[in-house]
Motif scaffolding. Structure first.
Motif, PDB file in Angstrom:
ATOM      1  N   THR A  53     -13.171  89.972  -5.975  1.00 28.28           N
ATOM      2  CA  THR A  53     -11.874  89.421  -6.364  1.00 28.28           C
ATOM      3  C   THR A  53     -11.110  90.293  -7.344  1.00 28.28           C
ATOM      4  O   THR A  53      -9.879  90.417  -7.238  1.00 28.28           O
ATOM      5  N   VAL A  54     -11.798  90.911  -8.287  1.00 28.95           N
ATOM      6  CA  VAL A  54     -11.089  91.685  -9.314  1.00 28.95           C
ATOM      7  C   VAL A  54     -10.375  92.901  -8.739  1.00 28.95           C
ATOM      8  O   VAL A  54      -9.471  93.452  -9.376  1.00 28.95           O
ATOM      9  N   PHE A  55     -10.760  93.317  -7.536  1.00 30.82           N
ATOM     10  CA  PHE A  55     -10.165  94.512  -6.941  1.00 30.82           C
ATOM     11  C   PHE A  55      -8.792  94.253  -6.325  1.00 30.82           C
ATOM     12  O   PHE A  55      -7.948  95.147  -6.310  1.00 30.82           O
ATOM     13  N   PHE A  56      -8.573  93.047  -5.802  1.00 29.72           N
ATOM     14  CA  PHE A  56      -7.518  92.872  -4.812  1.00 29.72           C
ATOM     15  C   PHE A  56      -6.208  92.309  -5.345  1.00 29.72           C
ATOM     16  O   PHE A  56      -6.188  91.481  -6.250  1.00 29.72           O
ATOM     17  N   GLY A  57      -5.118  92.769  -4.737  1.00 33.06           N
ATOM     18  CA  GLY A  57      -3.781  92.278  -5.018  1.00 33.06           C
ATOM     19  C   GLY A  57      -3.011  92.125  -3.721  1.00 33.06           C
ATOM     20  O   GLY A  57      -3.503  92.454  -2.642  1.00 33.06           O
ATOM     21  N   ASP A  58      -1.792  91.631  -3.832  1.00 34.58           N
ATOM     22  CA  ASP A  58      -0.935  91.392  -2.672  1.00 34.58           C
ATOM     23  C   ASP A  58       0.251  92.360  -2.690  1.00 34.58           C
ATOM     24  O   ASP A  58       0.773  92.693  -3.756  1.00 34.58           O
ATOM     25  N   VAL A  61       2.452  88.637 -11.800  1.00 30.73           N
ATOM     26  CA  VAL A  61       1.497  89.647 -12.239  1.00 30.73           C
ATOM     27  C   VAL A  61       0.247  88.954 -12.772  1.00 30.73           C
ATOM     28  O   VAL A  61       0.339  88.010 -13.561  1.00 30.73           O
ATOM     29  N   VAL A  62      -0.915  89.403 -12.323  1.00 27.66           N
ATOM     30  CA  VAL A  62      -2.191  88.844 -12.768  1.00 27.66           C
ATOM     31  C   VAL A  62      -2.968  89.930 -13.511  1.00 27.66           C
ATOM     32  O   VAL A  62      -3.247  90.993 -12.950  1.00 27.66           O
ATOM     33  N   HIS A  78     -14.737 100.360 -14.092  1.00 30.91           N
ATOM     34  CA  HIS A  78     -15.315 100.464 -12.764  1.00 30.91           C
ATOM     35  C   HIS A  78     -14.281 100.696 -11.661  1.00 30.91           C
ATOM     36  O   HIS A  78     -14.635 101.223 -10.594  1.00 30.91           O
ATOM     37  N   THR A  79     -13.032 100.301 -11.894  1.00 31.69           N
ATOM     38  CA  THR A  79     -12.035 100.368 -10.814  1.00 31.69           C
ATOM     39  C   THR A  79     -10.749 101.092 -11.193  1.00 31.69           C
ATOM     40  O   THR A  79     -10.014 101.535 -10.315  1.00 31.69           O
ATOM     41  N   GLY A  80     -10.446 101.154 -12.485  1.00 29.88           N
ATOM     42  CA  GLY A  80      -9.170 101.723 -12.924  1.00 29.88           C
ATOM     43  C   GLY A  80      -8.017 100.742 -12.828  1.00 29.88           C
ATOM     44  O   GLY A  80      -6.889 101.045 -13.220  1.00 29.88           O
ATOM     45  N   ILE A  81      -8.277  99.533 -12.318  1.00 31.31           N
ATOM     46  CA  ILE A  81      -7.218  98.550 -12.092  1.00 31.31           C
ATOM     47  C   ILE A  81      -6.921  97.795 -13.387  1.00 31.31           C
ATOM     48  O   ILE A  81      -7.822  97.313 -14.061  1.00 31.31           O
ATOM     49  N   GLN A  82      -5.630  97.693 -13.707  1.00 31.84           N
ATOM     50  CA  GLN A  82      -5.200  96.995 -14.918  1.00 31.84           C
ATOM     51  C   GLN A  82      -4.502  95.675 -14.599  1.00 31.84           C
ATOM     52  O   GLN A  82      -4.666  94.681 -15.303  1.00 31.84           O
ATOM     53  N   THR A  83      -3.707  95.678 -13.524  1.00 27.79           N
ATOM     54  CA  THR A  83      -2.992  94.475 -13.090  1.00 27.79           C
ATOM     55  C   THR A  83      -2.940  94.455 -11.573  1.00 27.79           C
ATOM     56  O   THR A  83      -3.233  95.450 -10.909  1.00 27.79           O
ATOM     57  N   ARG A  84      -2.563  93.309 -11.033  1.00 33.99           N
ATOM     58  CA  ARG A  84      -2.289  93.169  -9.614  1.00 33.99           C
ATOM     59  C   ARG A  84      -1.254  92.053  -9.462  1.00 33.99           C
ATOM     60  O   ARG A  84      -0.988  91.303 -10.411  1.00 33.99           O
ATOM     61  N   HIS A  85      -0.650  91.934  -8.295  1.00 35.06           N
ATOM     62  CA  HIS A  85       0.371  90.910  -8.044  1.00 35.06           C
ATOM     63  C   HIS A  85      -0.144  89.916  -7.014  1.00 35.06           C
ATOM     64  O   HIS A  85      -0.784  90.310  -6.040  1.00 35.06           O
ATOM     65  N   TYR A  86       0.160  88.636  -7.233  1.00 30.53           N
ATOM     66  CA  TYR A  86      -0.236  87.584  -6.295  1.00 30.53           C
ATOM     67  C   TYR A  86       1.004  86.884  -5.739  1.00 30.53           C
ATOM     68  O   TYR A  86       1.937  86.571  -6.478  1.00 30.53           O
ATOM     69  N   ALA A  87       0.976  86.625  -4.441  1.00 33.36           N
ATOM     70  CA  ALA A  87       2.014  85.808  -3.813  1.00 33.36           C
ATOM     71  C   ALA A  87       1.770  84.351  -4.176  1.00 33.36           C
ATOM     72  O   ALA A  87       0.649  83.852  -4.057  1.00 33.36           O
ATOM     73  N   MET A  88       2.807  83.671  -4.623  1.00 33.23           N
ATOM     74  CA  MET A  88       2.690  82.284  -5.075  1.00 33.23           C
ATOM     75  C   MET A  88       3.784  81.435  -4.442  1.00 33.23           C
ATOM     76  O   MET A  88       4.739  81.951  -3.859  1.00 33.23           O
ATOM     77  N   ASN A  89       3.628  80.121  -4.592  1.00 29.71           N
ATOM     78  CA  ASN A  89       4.669  79.178  -4.170  1.00 29.71           C
ATOM     79  C   ASN A  89       5.052  79.357  -2.705  1.00 29.71           C
ATOM     80  O   ASN A  89       6.236  79.470  -2.349  1.00 29.71           O
ATOM     81  N   GLN A  90       4.038  79.388  -1.850  1.00 28.42           N
ATOM     82  CA  GLN A  90       4.204  79.435  -0.396  1.00 28.42           C
ATOM     83  C   GLN A  90       4.660  80.797   0.130  1.00 28.42           C
ATOM     84  O   GLN A  90       4.940  80.936   1.332  1.00 28.42           O
ATOM     85  N   GLU A  91       4.801  81.796  -0.737  1.00 28.20           N
ATOM     86  CA  GLU A  91       5.144  83.137  -0.246  1.00 28.20           C
ATOM     87  C   GLU A  91       3.957  83.672   0.540  1.00 28.20           C
ATOM     88  O   GLU A  91       2.837  83.687   0.045  1.00 28.20           O
ATOM     89  N   ASN A  92       4.208  84.133   1.765  1.00 23.84           N
ATOM     90  CA  ASN A  92       3.110  84.543   2.633  1.00 23.84           C
ATOM     91  C   ASN A  92       3.348  85.959   3.160  1.00 23.84           C
ATOM     92  O   ASN A  92       4.336  86.614   2.821  1.00 23.84           O
ATOM     93  N   THR A  93       2.428  86.407   4.012  1.00 26.42           N
ATOM     94  CA  THR A  93       2.475  87.786   4.495  1.00 26.42           C
ATOM     95  C   THR A  93       3.785  88.110   5.201  1.00 26.42           C
ATOM     96  O   THR A  93       4.345  89.202   5.029  1.00 26.42           O
ATOM     97  N   SER A  94       4.300  87.191   5.987  1.00 24.55           N
ATOM     98  CA  SER A  94       5.568  87.440   6.685  1.00 24.55           C
ATOM     99  C   SER A  94       6.728  87.579   5.701  1.00 24.55           C
ATOM    100  O   SER A  94       7.681  88.333   5.958  1.00 24.55           O
ATOM    101  N   ASP A  95       6.658  86.870   4.575  1.00 24.32           N
ATOM    102  CA  ASP A  95       7.723  86.968   3.575  1.00 24.32           C
ATOM    103  C   ASP A  95       7.725  88.349   2.915  1.00 24.32           C
ATOM    104  O   ASP A  95       8.783  88.950   2.719  1.00 24.32           O
ATOM    105  N   LEU A  96       6.529  88.842   2.583  1.00 27.72           N
ATOM    106  CA  LEU A  96       6.419  90.181   1.994  1.00 27.72           C
ATOM    107  C   LEU A  96       6.918  91.223   2.997  1.00 27.72           C
ATOM    108  O   LEU A  96       7.655  92.158   2.638  1.00 27.72           O
ATOM    109  N   SER A  97       6.520  91.059   4.251  1.00 25.88           N
ATOM    110  CA  SER A  97       6.941  91.996   5.302  1.00 25.88           C
ATOM    111  C   SER A  97       8.455  91.984   5.483  1.00 25.88           C
ATOM    112  O   SER A  97       9.081  93.046   5.663  1.00 25.88           O
ATOM    113  N   THR A  98       9.042  90.799   5.444  1.00 25.68           N
ATOM    114  CA  THR A  98      10.494  90.682   5.624  1.00 25.68           C
ATOM    115  C   THR A  98      11.243  91.384   4.505  1.00 25.68           C
ATOM    116  O   THR A  98      12.270  92.043   4.746  1.00 25.68           O
ATOM    117  N   GLN A  99      10.750  91.268   3.287  1.00 27.47           N
ATOM    118  CA  GLN A  99      11.364  91.973   2.161  1.00 27.47           C
ATOM    119  C   GLN A  99      11.381  93.477   2.415  1.00 27.47           C
ATOM    120  O   GLN A  99      12.384  94.160   2.176  1.00 27.47           O
TER     121      GLN A  99
END
Length: 325
Positions: free
Chosen positions: A158-163, A20-21, A40-61
């Motif tokens: 950058t402040v807008f985006f999460g994974d 969580v970021v 400006h955005t309503g965003i309080q937190t977002r999540h980042y993929a770390m430690n080599q976790e990539n798009t295919s890993d999120l998709s597989t989950q």
């Protein structure tokens, strides 16, 4: 072609990385603050993929959750569509990697790129393929690791985006009343191609041994995006609702692309439909691009009333589909 072949939604699922970021953490990296980001955005937190976790890993989950929830065996999956603008690589496709990780050996798999409208586009494509009668069980997933494409000196993006990732499992049915897709409007405006862009690769200017491919970071013209979403996209949504005689009383929900809470609030005002009808997860997850709609859809239960899904993003690509859960 099989006459009377339709598709129904048999499962939905979402996944976000553990990390969580907070706004405060980003404020340590760039000139911004929690107060500015929330206002400006309503965003309080977002999540980042770390430690080599990539798009295919999120998709597989997500794929594993869909298979478990639906009760469909992995061998029965014969179609996998991944919508993403942050693939593991340009080739092989992220969908092919996911097919391998799921051991879905009987599935044809490919990627679809329509930016933040990706889930809407992918569900529309899956619907047409299921109607052919050639596919029995399809997995449609939107997954993004936006963090790997950010310029961390650019607070305007950058402040807008999460994974995150989200998706649905579709199953063929012969019962038309179970069909998930009620109606759709899918559009593209290529004249707005410079409004949002990411990962552009420059062609050669000379032949040299120093040549090496590089890509650019994510960029968006925030003001133009806001005007597009609250203007052009709102008109599309209104058109689809009116031609299906739907309003606040006979509509279960409207799930917009989770770009920015302020955009969703403005669309609510423009359509004159209460924010109570607009479920949102952007406060917790940030803008997860194409994954925002299915992540939010996964929080909803069964409903007898239609749900409107609307995505909009780079292209400019935008689309609205009315679905049954």
């Amino acid at each position: 072609m099989i006459m009377g072949a339709f598709a129904k939604i048999t499962a939905t699922a979402g996944y976000v990385p553990e990390r969580v970021v907070t706004n405060e953490e980003l404020a340590d990296l760039m000139e911004t603050s929690d107060e500015w980001i929330v206002s400006h955005t309503g965003i309080q937190t977002r999540h980042y993929a770390m430690n080599q976790e990539n798009t295919s890993d999120l998709s597989t989950q997500v794929g594993q959750k869909l298979i478990k929830e639906s009760g469909v065996s992995v061998e029965e999956i014969d179609l996998i569509i991944i919508s993403t603008i942050t693939p593991d690589s340009l080739t092989p496709s992220t969908a092919a990697i996911v097919q391998g990780k799921l051991h879905a050996k009987n599935a044809m798999a490919f990627d679809l790129s329509a930016a933040c409208a990706g889930f809407v586009y992918a569900m529309s494509v899956a619907d047409k393929m299921m109607r052919s009668g050639l596919y029995r069980h399809a997995i449609v997933i939107s997954a993004e690791v936006n963090s790997k494409m950010m310029d961390f000196t650019d607070r305007t993006s950058t402040v807008f985006f999460g994974d995150g990732a989200g998706g649905a499992l579709l199953t063929r049915t012969n019962n038309e009343t179970e069909e998930f897709l009620i109606d759709e409007i899918i559009e593209t405006d290529g004249t707005g191609a410079t409004t949002i862009h990411s990962g552009r690769v420059k062609p050669l200017s000379e032949i040299s041994k120093t040549n090496f491919p590089t890509t650019d970071a994510f960029y968006q013209d925030g003001r133009s995006v806001f005007q597009f979403a609250t203007g052009t996209v709102s008109v599309q949504m209104k058109t689809l609702l009116e031609r299906n005689q739907l309003n606040e009383t006979n509509l279960a929900a409207i799930i917009c692309h989770q770009a920015n809470l302020r955009i969703i609030e403005k669309i609510s005002q423009t359509l004159m439909i209460s924010m109570d009808k607009f479920p949102h997860t952007v406060e917790k997850f940030g803008n997860t691009s194409s994954a925002g709609i299915p992540l939010t859809l996964a929080t909803m239960g069964h409903s007898d009333q239609p749900i409107l899904l609307t995505g909009f993003g780079a292209g400019l690509a935008y689309g609205s589909i009315l679905i049954r859960m």
